[in-house]
Design an enzyme around this catalytic site. Structure first.
Site, PDB file in Angstrom:
ATOM      1  CE  LYS A  99     -26.466  16.112  36.127  1.00 51.94           C
ATOM      2  NZ  LYS A  99     -26.234  16.785  36.214  1.00 51.94           N
ATOM      3  CE  LYS A 153     -18.103  15.352  36.850  1.00 53.57           C
ATOM      4  NZ  LYS A 153     -18.924  16.937  35.866  1.00 53.57           N
ATOM      5  CE  LYS A 195     -22.459  16.138  29.787  1.00 53.90           C
ATOM      6  NZ  LYS A 195     -23.748  16.879  29.518  1.00 53.90           N
TER       7      LYS A 195
END
Ligand code: TYM
Length: 332
Positions: free
Chosen positions: A199, A196, A114
């Site tokens: 969203k 992966k 992130k």
């Protein structure tokens, strides 16, 4: 008080629910409502580690609650709540910040990913996020935490924090176990199957949303990236795209990989992709319809999250009081 073991998990309403979060997490929750004392929440506090549009966050939080119920989580059997409605999460989070090492947090894969994704906003919350997640789990003395593969590292850190705290203060926390399903624990992107399904994926074709309309879903499956061979065979290293589709098909139909290989032997990828798309559409259709129906009943949703917060708050408060007492705070 219930003698059943306790199960707890949460999802961030930072984006629409994906097929990954359904197959990796929610699907495994609803199967166990009778066996366990269950707590599931919308992890809204976690979402602001990344900037959110407030109105979208509110809408997605309610839509996620409706989807939880539509996925089979009966609010009579499961305590469903919104994380920010139970202030003890943030309160215990602070205490656990002080029992977690800088080095431990620096090793978290999700933090590294992130920070790379949001280089302009590497805030302190993003760094200490796993302590809040540990608080979410430990507040409820959860025995089992059903999550996808990507949350395993955070669950292991939670165990370490709980053990460290218990070693100093005696048996305060239940040391939880992650529960990771054999199939569905790591659903990959349809367009870049090395990554992966997420969203926050910027490629709209890579991510299937649980509430996608049937035609949108079918289109995504038809475009799914495969390989230059012809055979439907499970081999995640050399055939990540096909293996991912096999994983999804297995979840949707209950068939194992050998049966799927036999079913599609000698057929091209085209018919396989179509079958996976159709099976997924049929799996998601009742969930989408029921979510849409529930979203029209705001009063019902409100009654669910209010009584959920009350039940959750009762247990959370008991644990927090104990923790405050142990560390030496004067009782109010
Ligand atoms: P989140 O919101 O990213 O994901 C929610 C759940 O879905 C699983 N998942 C997947 N499983 C398989 N394949 C995928 N592609 C996939 N994508 C997501 C995740 O593993 C997770 O189980 N930190 C957590 C939320 C959280 C939490 C908690 C979970 C906050 N507090 C306490 C359990 C207990 C998160 O970001 O998950």
């Amino acid at each position: 008080m219930s003698e059943k073991k306790r199960m707890l998990s949460g999802i961030q309403p930072s984006g629409e629910l994906t097929l990954g979060s359904y197959l990796g997490a929610i699907r495994n929750w609803s199967e166990r409502s009778d066996q366990f004392d269950c707590y599931y929440f919308m992890a809204d506090l976690h979402t602001i580690t990344v900037r959110q549009v407030p109105a979208d966050l509110r809408r997605r939080t309610l839509s996620q609650l409706a989807a939880y119920i539509a996925c089979g989580l009966d609010p009579e059997k499961n305590t469903l709540f919104i994380q920010s409605h139970v202030p003890q999460h943030a309160q215990l989070g602070w205490v656990l910040d002080c029992y977690t090492m800088f080095g431990e947090l620096s090793r978290m894969t999700q933090f590294k990913a992130k920070s790379a994704q949001h280089a302009e906003n590497i805030n302190a919350g993003l760094f200490t996020y796993p302590c809040l997640m540990a608080a979410d789990i430990l507040l409820y003395q959860a025995d089992l935490v059903p999550v996808g593969e990507d949350q395993k590292q955070h669950c292991e850190l939670t165990r370490d924090i709980a053990t460290r705290f218990n070693n100093v203060y005696g048996d305060v926390f239940t040391v939880p176990e992650p529960y990771i399903a054999k199939v569905g624990a790591r659903i990959m992107s349809l367009s870049t199957p090395e990554n992966k399904m997420s969203k926050s994926d910027t490629d709209p074709n890579g991510c299937v949303y649980l509430l996608d309309e049937a035609n949108v879903m079918m289109k995504k499956f038809k475009r799914a990236v495969t390989d230059s061979e012809m055979d439907v065979r499970f081999d995640p290293v050399n055939k990540p795209g096909i293996s991912n589709l096999m994983q999804i098909y297995s979840c949707a139909t209950g068939r194992d990989y050998a049966a799927i290989e036999a079913e599609f032997a000698g057929q091209g990828y085209g018919s396989f992709k179509k079958a996976v798309g159709e099976a997924t559409v049929e799996m998601c259709r009742p969930i989408r319809e029921e979510t849409q129906r529930l979203l029209k009943d705001k009063a019902y949703l409100e009654s669910v999250y209010r009584s959920g917060a009350e039940k959750a708050g009762y247990i959370a408060n008991k644990t927090l009081r104990k923790v405050y007492k142990k560390v030496g705070f004067v009782q109010p």
